[in-house]
Structure formats: C-alpha cells, structure tokens
Motif scaffolding. Structure first.
Motif, PDB file in Angstrom:
ATOM      1  N   GLU A 166       0.816  -1.174  -0.019  1.00 11.94           N
ATOM      2  CA  GLU A 166       0.010   0.001  -0.100  1.00 11.94           C
ATOM      3  C   GLU A 166       0.855   1.286  -0.007  1.00 11.94           C
ATOM      4  O   GLU A 166       0.442   2.160  -0.782  1.00 11.94           O
ATOM      5  CB  GLU A 166      -0.922   0.080   1.373  1.00 11.94           C
ATOM      6  CG  GLU A 166      -1.947   1.206   1.132  1.00 11.94           C
ATOM      7  CD  GLU A 166      -2.860   1.057   2.145  1.00 11.94           C
ATOM      8  OE1 GLU A 166      -3.640   2.321   2.779  1.00 11.94           O
ATOM      9  OE2 GLU A 166      -2.961  -0.220   2.860  1.00 11.94           O
ATOM     10  N   GLU A 167       1.919   1.322   0.913  1.00 10.88           N
ATOM     11  CA  GLU A 167       2.729   2.466   0.816  1.00 10.88           C
ATOM     12  C   GLU A 167       3.592   2.366  -0.361  1.00 10.88           C
ATOM     13  O   GLU A 167       3.690   3.578  -0.832  1.00 10.88           O
ATOM     14  CB  GLU A 167       3.842   2.149   1.864  1.00 10.88           C
ATOM     15  CG  GLU A 167       4.797   3.490   2.060  1.00 10.88           C
ATOM     16  CD  GLU A 167       4.139   4.732   2.300  1.00 10.88           C
ATOM     17  OE1 GLU A 167       5.004   5.586   2.201  1.00 10.88           O
ATOM     18  OE2 GLU A 167       3.154   4.865   2.659  1.00 10.88           O
TER      19      GLU A 167
ATOM     20  N   ARG B 251       1.326   4.155  -3.170  1.00 11.21           N
ATOM     21  CA  ARG B 251       1.270   5.684  -2.798  1.00 11.21           C
ATOM     22  C   ARG B 251       2.590   6.030  -3.367  1.00 11.21           C
ATOM     23  O   ARG B 251       2.179   7.377  -3.865  1.00 11.21           O
ATOM     24  CB  ARG B 251       1.020   5.911  -1.508  1.00 11.21           C
ATOM     25  CG  ARG B 251       0.975   7.215  -0.865  1.00 11.21           C
ATOM     26  CD  ARG B 251       1.114   7.429   0.512  1.00 11.21           C
ATOM     27  NE  ARG B 251       2.333   7.220   1.036  1.00 11.21           N
ATOM     28  CZ  ARG B 251       3.349   8.032   1.095  1.00 11.21           C
ATOM     29  NH1 ARG B 251       3.160   9.095   0.203  1.00 11.21           N
ATOM     30  NH2 ARG B 251       4.487   7.626   1.491  1.00 11.21           N
TER      31      ARG B 251
ATOM     32  N   GLN C 270       1.980   6.382  -7.197  1.00 11.50           N
ATOM     33  CA  GLN C 270       0.898   7.471  -7.229  1.00 11.50           C
ATOM     34  C   GLN C 270       1.421   8.938  -7.275  1.00 11.50           C
ATOM     35  O   GLN C 270       1.003   9.646  -8.277  1.00 11.50           O
ATOM     36  CB  GLN C 270      -0.295   7.181  -6.513  1.00 11.50           C
ATOM     37  CG  GLN C 270      -1.491   7.989  -6.894  1.00 11.50           C
ATOM     38  CD  GLN C 270      -1.966   8.022  -8.313  1.00 11.50           C
ATOM     39  OE1 GLN C 270      -2.278   6.829  -8.770  1.00 11.50           O
ATOM     40  NE2 GLN C 270      -2.161   9.031  -9.014  1.00 11.50           N
ATOM     41  N   GLN C 271       2.261   9.099  -6.365  1.00 14.05           N
ATOM     42  CA  GLN C 271       2.683  10.416  -6.295  1.00 14.05           C
ATOM     43  C   GLN C 271       3.556  10.714  -7.298  1.00 14.05           C
ATOM     44  O   GLN C 271       3.928  11.902  -8.097  1.00 14.05           O
ATOM     45  CB  GLN C 271       3.575  10.474  -5.099  1.00 14.05           C
ATOM     46  CG  GLN C 271       2.972  10.734  -3.760  1.00 14.05           C
ATOM     47  CD  GLN C 271       3.953  10.729  -2.562  1.00 14.05           C
ATOM     48  OE1 GLN C 271       4.993  10.261  -2.444  1.00 14.05           O
ATOM     49  NE2 GLN C 271       3.395  10.949  -1.477  1.00 14.05           N
TER      50      GLN C 271
END
Length: 273
Positions: A246-247, A250, A253-254
C-alpha cells in the motif's frame, strides 16, 4: 554493443538460484558478465555462486548487502554500479532463461528503447521436481514442452513462439509502462544512469519496477515488447509479503502525479560497491 551484463536478484533461495544459473551455461549468446544482486542472503547462497563461478566461461560477480528487509532496488543499483557493460538484462533468481533469452535481448536492443519480456509459470509440484532433481527444462525441445503443458506443469506455450510484432504494435506500447517487470527487462546502462536508477525509497515487495519504467519513458526511452521473443521459466513460490504494498502504491501514485524523471534516492546517492 561493447558488453552485455545479466543482473540476477536473489534472496536466500540457493536451490532455485543453482537451477537458474545452469540456464546461463546454455545460452546461444553468453553474457559478457553475470552479476548476482544479493539482497542479504546467507553463506549458502555464496557457496552456490562460488561453485558456479568455477564452471562459468564468463566473469561472475557477487554483489551483496546486509539483510535489512526487501531492498531489491538498492541492491540492483549497486550491481549497476559494479559493471562496465553498456547493456544490462535484469532478471530474478527464480527465473530460468530459455537458451535464446540473451541472444534475443541482444538482437532487439537499440538506442532509446528498453525491452520487457514475460514468463512461463511452472506449477507448484513441477517446480518442486525441477529443484529436487535439477530438471534442465531450459534444454527441453518443443515436444517435451507440449507434453508439460498437457500435464499442466507449465501454464502456457505462447511465449516460446517467436512472433514478429508489427510496427503498429510497437508504436502502440511505446509509452506503456504498465506490465513491464524486472524479472525480464533490459535497458542501456546510460539510460539507467540518466534517470538515477532504481528508487531506493521503495522497500518491501512491489512497484519499484513500475517506478523505473515510468521514469524511463518520461526521459524519452520507449518500451519495446519482447513477449514473443525472450521468455523465462518462473519457478513457483508462495507470494512475497505485501506488507509494504500500500505504501509503495502511494509512492508510485505520487510519481504519476508529477513529471519527475530522477529517482529520489538512486544510484547517485548509493554508496560505491
């Protein structure tokens, strides 16, 4: 091409690594250098590499760092630093190469492009047999592989057929970053350096290869599909821990939401080998 290096990522699975390394002794185009990027394995893995080094007709290098969790990007960066080869083929220590694997990566290599291939998956039971009895599946002919497919020991045959892909298809995927994975990926070293290599902010399984490929495309390095050219046989294993997925998603996505090309923590920040 002044030189082709293979970088094989591994972690504490010497039985699989031994079978994988045997596949590189049967390559139609041997590597100019083979580098094991070791993410913190114990001495048993080192022993397998030492034995292989005595057999191999090409230089074999072992690049290791301490076990501090899944840090595939970091150890690949150190492997990249260690080679003088112009062209690098990335793969994993659970992927047995077909005999034409490196020949095809070398033949298809061209400036301003990177290549991604795919995998043939071995079943759980057949993987156990391959490891226990050292079955040289990389030497099997088409008839033997057809029989393996009928017995459901492998999941498909299509990657074995060298199908020429048209220019229309080449153009269609040139800027497609999804799906390319470092178990079967090749790229010019100068292009890796231009984007600062792998981003070492990714720890744990997942997304570090997507991050690299997206940044390469933003740099103007296009994606060439080698799915019908350069397959590997993937040995079954339980899924890696997804604790950090999940991290990592993220972080990816950044990256997608910016125009960044350079890895935040990459080769320039890495300690020398």
């Amino acid at each position: 091409m002044a030189g082709l290096a293979v970088i094989i990522t591994t972690y504490n699975w010497p039985a699989a690594l031994e079978v994988v390394l045997a596949g590189y002794l049967s390559q139609q185009r041997p590597p100019d250098e083979l580098i094991i990027a070791d993410d913190g394995s114990t001495e048993e893995t080192r022993s397998v590499i030492d034995v292989f080094r005595e057999r191999a007709p090409f230089p074999v290098r072992h690049v290791w760092h301490p076990d501090q969790g899944f840090r595939a990007g970091a150890i690949r960066n150190r492997a990249i630093q260690s080679t003088q080869a112009d062209y690098i083929v990335f793969t994993d220590g659970d992927c047995i190469p077909a005999p034409w694997f490196l020949a095809q990566h070398s033949r298809l290599a061209e400036g301003q492009w990177f290549l991604s291939g795919n995998r043939i998956l071995l079943s759980q039971e057949f993987s156990r047999e391959v490891l226990e009895t050292k079955i040289p599946i990389h030497t099997w002919n088409l008839w033997q592989l057809l029989q393996a497919r009928q017995r459901k020991q492998i999941n498909r045959l299509s990657p074995l057929f060298r199908v020429p892909l048209g220019s229309w298809y080449r153009r269609r995927i040139a800027n497609q970053w999804e799906g390319a994975k470092t178990c079967n990926l090749s790229v010019w070293k100068e292009d890796l350096l231009a984007v600062n290599g792998f981003d070492e902010d990714y720890t744990g399984w997942g997304m570090e290869d997507s991050d690299l490929v997206l940044r390469l495309i933003r740099k103007g390095i296009c994606h060439q599909d080698a799915r019908f050219a350069a397959p590997v046989f993937h040995i079954w294993h339980p899924e890696n821990s997804r604790d950090q997925l999940e991290e990592n998603q993220r972080r990816l996505q950044q990256l997608i939401e910016t125009d960044r090309i350079q890895a935040r923590v990459g080769i320039e920040q890495a300690s020398s080998v």
